[in-house]
Design a protein around this motif. Sequence first.
Motif, PDB file in Angstrom:
ATOM      1  N   GLN A 112      29.216  49.783  47.405  1.00 29.21           N
ATOM      2  CA  GLN A 112      29.001  48.405  47.508  1.00 29.21           C
ATOM      3  C   GLN A 112      27.513  48.063  46.739  1.00 29.21           C
ATOM      4  OE1 GLN A 112      29.121  47.301  51.577  1.00 29.21           O
ATOM      5  NE2 GLN A 112      27.178  48.490  52.083  1.00 29.21           N
ATOM      6  N   ASP A 158      38.299  43.213  46.605  1.00 26.08           N
ATOM      7  CA  ASP A 158      39.007  42.068  46.037  1.00 26.08           C
ATOM      8  C   ASP A 158      37.635  41.038  45.478  1.00 26.08           C
ATOM      9  OD1 ASP A 158      41.482  42.546  46.535  1.00 26.08           O
ATOM     10  OD2 ASP A 158      41.520  41.867  48.525  1.00 26.08           O
ATOM     11  N   ASP A 159      37.509  40.832  44.318  1.00 23.91           N
ATOM     12  CA  ASP A 159      36.512  40.271  43.852  1.00 23.91           C
ATOM     13  C   ASP A 159      36.606  39.634  42.428  1.00 23.91           C
ATOM     14  OD1 ASP A 159      33.978  39.514  42.490  1.00 23.91           O
ATOM     15  OD2 ASP A 159      32.791  41.150  43.674  1.00 23.91           O
ATOM     16  N   GLU A 161      34.929  38.320  40.413  1.00 28.26           N
ATOM     17  CA  GLU A 161      34.040  38.538  38.972  1.00 28.26           C
ATOM     18  C   GLU A 161      34.468  39.937  38.420  1.00 28.26           C
ATOM     19  OE1 GLU A 161      29.474  38.766  38.571  1.00 28.26           O
ATOM     20  OE2 GLU A 161      30.010  38.272  40.397  1.00 28.26           O
ATOM     21  N   ASP A 200      44.786  38.389  42.240  1.00 25.47           N
ATOM     22  CA  ASP A 200      43.657  37.412  42.254  1.00 25.47           C
ATOM     23  C   ASP A 200      44.293  36.290  41.366  1.00 25.47           C
ATOM     24  OD1 ASP A 200      41.371  36.068  40.826  1.00 25.47           O
ATOM     25  OD2 ASP A 200      40.432  37.391  42.255  1.00 25.47           O
TER      26      ASP A 200
END
Length: 310
Positions: A112, A158-159, A161, A200
Motif C-alpha cells: 500500500q 479496487d482502485d 486510478e 470497475d
Amino acid sequence: MNSPFGGASSSSSANAIGAQANKDRKMQSAEQLVLDLSNPDLRENALLELSKNKELFQDLAPFVWTSFGTIAALIQEIVSIYPVLSPPNLTPAQSNRVCNALALLQCVASHQDTRMSFLNAHIPLYLYPFLNTTSKSRPFEYLRLTSLGVIGALVKVDDTEVISFLLSTEIIPLCLRTMEMGSELSKTVATFIVQKILLDDVGLDYICTTAERFFAVGRVLGTMVATLAEQPSSRLLKHIIRCYLRLSDNPRACDALRSCLPDMLRDATFGSCLREDPTTRRWLQQLLHNVQGPRVALQAGGGFDHMLVN
C-alpha cells in the motif's frame, strides 16, 4: 516447574526477545541483499534469495523502492533481455533471472505504501513487451505469467486510478492475447485482470463504449469457453462467467449477448464443473436471467445490433 519469582513470565519474555532478534536479523539480511542488487557481481544471487524469501521480510517493498539504485537495477535486468524476445531466443536461465526481478516488482506493486508510486513511475510499461510475445516455450510462458502477476497485484485492490492507467496503456489487448494462446494458468491470471477491470465502472464503460472493443473481448471469451468444453478448468471458467455477468450489467452489451453468448453456457456442458462451485453456478444463473429476460431498451445512439454475430 515455574519459579515463584515469575519464571513463566521470564520465559515468555525471552521468547519474545528471541523472536524479535530473529526478525531483526532477517531484515538486516534482506537490507544487505537489496543493497547487493546495485552490484552487478552480486545481483544474481541477491535476486534469487530475495525472490525466494520475500514473504519473510517485513516492509521489503518500501526498502526496495527507496534504496538508492535498486529500482534502476531491476529495470536494467528487465530491459537487458528485450533483444532476445524477437526473434525468440530466451534461455531458461535468462527467464529465471528476470522473473526474480519481476517478483520484487510484484512485491512493490502489492504494498500500500509503494503501489501508487510504482504506478506513477509507469513501471508496468516495462513489462508490456513480455506480454506481447507469442512463443509458447516454457521460458516465455514463465515470463508472461510472472509479468501478469505484477499487473494482477495492482488490480487486486479496487482502485479506479489503477484501472484508468491500465486502460490508457492498452492492457486489454495484451491480456486478450494471453487469454488466446497462454497456458491455463496464464489464461486464468489474464482473465482475472480483465474481470477486475470490468468490475470497475470505468472499465465496463471503456469496453462497452464501442462495438469493436466489446466484440474483441466477447470473441476471446467465447473461444476460451469452446476450449474448456474439451479441457475443463473450473478456476478459469469461474473468471470467464464473472466477466460475462459483468458485461450483462451494461444494457447494450446485454442486448448483444443475446446473440453471441456461447450455447455451451446455456446448456449442461459445464454441469460437472459447476456442481461443486455454488458461487459460479449462481453467477451463471444470474447471467442467463439477465440475457434471456425481457429485452433491454437500447439507449439513444444505438447499440451493437448492426454488428451482432449470429
